[in-house]
Scaffold this motif. Structure first.
Motif, PDB file in Angstrom:
ATOM      1  N   PHE A 175       0.833  -1.196   0.000  1.00  0.00           N
ATOM      2  CA  PHE A 175       0.000   0.000   0.000  1.00  0.00           C
ATOM      3  C   PHE A 175       0.874   1.254   0.000  1.00  0.00           C
ATOM      4  O   PHE A 175       1.767   1.400   0.821  1.00  0.00           O
ATOM      5  CB  PHE A 175      -0.910   0.008   1.230  1.00  0.00           C
ATOM      6  N   GLY A 176       0.632   2.134  -0.944  1.00  0.00           N
ATOM      7  CA  GLY A 176       1.346   3.399  -1.036  1.00  0.00           C
ATOM      8  C   GLY A 176       2.659   3.345  -1.797  1.00  0.00           C
ATOM      9  O   GLY A 176       3.319   4.360  -1.955  1.00  0.00           O
ATOM     10  N   SER A 177       3.065   2.174  -2.257  1.00  0.00           N
ATOM     11  CA  SER A 177       4.339   2.081  -2.973  1.00  0.00           C
ATOM     12  C   SER A 177       4.112   2.193  -4.481  1.00  0.00           C
ATOM     13  O   SER A 177       3.032   1.910  -4.980  1.00  0.00           O
ATOM     14  CB  SER A 177       5.034   0.755  -2.654  1.00  0.00           C
ATOM     15  N   GLN A 178       5.134   2.590  -5.185  1.00  0.00           N
ATOM     16  CA  GLN A 178       5.088   2.678  -6.636  1.00  0.00           C
ATOM     17  C   GLN A 178       5.440   1.316  -7.228  1.00  0.00           C
ATOM     18  O   GLN A 178       6.380   0.675  -6.762  1.00  0.00           O
ATOM     19  CB  GLN A 178       6.102   3.721  -7.154  1.00  0.00           C
ATOM     20  N   PRO A 179       4.699   0.861  -8.233  1.00  0.00           N
ATOM     21  CA  PRO A 179       5.041  -0.436  -8.842  1.00  0.00           C
ATOM     22  C   PRO A 179       6.365  -0.349  -9.592  1.00  0.00           C
ATOM     23  O   PRO A 179       6.644   0.638 -10.262  1.00  0.00           O
ATOM     24  CB  PRO A 179       3.879  -0.698  -9.805  1.00  0.00           C
ATOM     25  N   ARG A 180       7.190  -1.380  -9.444  1.00  0.00           N
ATOM     26  CA  ARG A 180       8.457  -1.469 -10.176  1.00  0.00           C
ATOM     27  C   ARG A 180       8.344  -2.634 -11.137  1.00  0.00           C
ATOM     28  O   ARG A 180       8.066  -3.760 -10.724  1.00  0.00           O
ATOM     29  CB  ARG A 180       9.618  -1.667  -9.207  1.00  0.00           C
ATOM     30  N   THR A 181       8.557  -2.356 -12.411  1.00  0.00           N
ATOM     31  CA  THR A 181       8.423  -3.391 -13.423  1.00  0.00           C
ATOM     32  C   THR A 181       9.787  -3.884 -13.891  1.00  0.00           C
ATOM     33  O   THR A 181      10.801  -3.222 -13.715  1.00  0.00           O
ATOM     34  CB  THR A 181       7.615  -2.883 -14.629  1.00  0.00           C
ATOM     35  N   CYS A 182       9.787  -5.044 -14.533  1.00  0.00           N
ATOM     36  CA  CYS A 182      11.001  -5.700 -15.011  1.00  0.00           C
ATOM     37  C   CYS A 182      11.726  -4.851 -16.068  1.00  0.00           C
ATOM     38  O   CYS A 182      12.938  -4.692 -16.027  1.00  0.00           O
ATOM     39  CB  CYS A 182      10.625  -7.061 -15.583  1.00  0.00           C
ATOM     40  N   ASP A 183      10.994  -4.314 -17.040  1.00  0.00           N
ATOM     41  CA  ASP A 183      11.508  -3.450 -18.108  1.00  0.00           C
ATOM     42  C   ASP A 183      12.557  -4.104 -18.996  1.00  0.00           C
ATOM     43  O   ASP A 183      13.390  -3.423 -19.583  1.00  0.00           O
ATOM     44  CB  ASP A 183      12.072  -2.137 -17.554  1.00  0.00           C
ATOM     45  N   ALA A 184      12.532  -5.429 -19.127  1.00  0.00           N
ATOM     46  CA  ALA A 184      13.418  -6.099 -20.076  1.00  0.00           C
ATOM     47  C   ALA A 184      12.963  -5.752 -21.492  1.00  0.00           C
ATOM     48  O   ALA A 184      11.779  -5.744 -21.782  1.00  0.00           O
ATOM     49  CB  ALA A 184      13.382  -7.603 -19.856  1.00  0.00           C
ATOM     50  N   SER A 185      13.897  -5.457 -22.375  1.00  0.00           N
ATOM     51  CA  SER A 185      13.572  -5.115 -23.758  1.00  0.00           C
ATOM     52  C   SER A 185      13.102  -6.369 -24.492  1.00  0.00           C
ATOM     53  O   SER A 185      13.701  -7.431 -24.374  1.00  0.00           O
ATOM     54  CB  SER A 185      14.810  -4.529 -24.433  1.00  0.00           C
ATOM     55  N   LEU A 186      11.993  -6.237 -25.248  1.00  0.00           N
ATOM     56  CA  LEU A 186      11.406  -7.368 -25.963  1.00  0.00           C
ATOM     57  C   LEU A 186      11.024  -6.969 -27.372  1.00  0.00           C
ATOM     58  O   LEU A 186      10.624  -5.839 -27.619  1.00  0.00           O
ATOM     59  CB  LEU A 186      10.141  -7.858 -25.254  1.00  0.00           C
ATOM     60  N   CYS A 187      11.125  -7.925 -28.299  1.00  0.00           N
ATOM     61  CA  CYS A 187      10.593  -7.710 -29.644  1.00  0.00           C
ATOM     62  C   CYS A 187       9.156  -8.227 -29.670  1.00  0.00           C
ATOM     63  O   CYS A 187       8.690  -8.845 -28.710  1.00  0.00           O
ATOM     64  CB  CYS A 187      11.453  -8.413 -30.694  1.00  0.00           C
ATOM     65  N   THR A 188       8.453  -8.001 -30.749  1.00  0.00           N
ATOM     66  CA  THR A 188       7.060  -8.409 -30.862  1.00  0.00           C
ATOM     67  C   THR A 188       6.906  -9.924 -30.764  1.00  0.00           C
ATOM     68  O   THR A 188       5.971 -10.418 -30.157  1.00  0.00           O
ATOM     69  CB  THR A 188       6.477  -7.917 -32.199  1.00  0.00           C
ATOM     70  N   ARG A 189       7.850 -10.674 -31.343  1.00  0.00           N
ATOM     71  CA  ARG A 189       7.759 -12.143 -31.333  1.00  0.00           C
ATOM     72  C   ARG A 189       7.984 -12.741 -29.956  1.00  0.00           C
ATOM     73  O   ARG A 189       7.387 -13.753 -29.600  1.00  0.00           O
ATOM     74  CB  ARG A 189       8.773 -12.748 -32.296  1.00  0.00           C
TER      75      ARG A 189
END
Length: 82
Positions: free
Chosen positions: A47-61
């Motif tokens: 509660f109250g924290s900012q979500p941190r995402t993986c952010d790995a670079s991906l192509c469409t496939r």
């Protein structure tokens, strides 16, 4: 060169933005040009924290579609179900 248009609703000013094309990072799975980022969560949300995402670079496939239009990398596909 791409051009973006920014409209400020408060002042009514229109700004034309000139943007040079930036090279995208290679896909973390196959090495092709990545045009997406992984949306898998790195840690549980508190509660109250900012979500941190993986952010790995991906192509469409290599991007796996997730719930709500998210893109997931192979490492986050298994952890998203928990």
């Amino acid at each position: 060169m791409k051009h973006g248009i920014d409209f400020d609703q408060e002042t009514g000013h229109v700004t034309i933005l000139c943007v040079r094309r930036q090279r995208s990072k290679p896909c973390s799975v196959c090495g092709r040009s990545g045009d997406r980022l992984c949306d898998g969560l790195k840690a549980r949300l508190a509660f109250g924290s900012q979500p941190r995402t993986c952010d790995a670079s991906l192509c469409t496939r290599c991007a796996t579609p997730g719930a709500g239009g998210t893109d997931l990398c192979p490492a986050c596909v298994g952890t998203e179900a928990n």
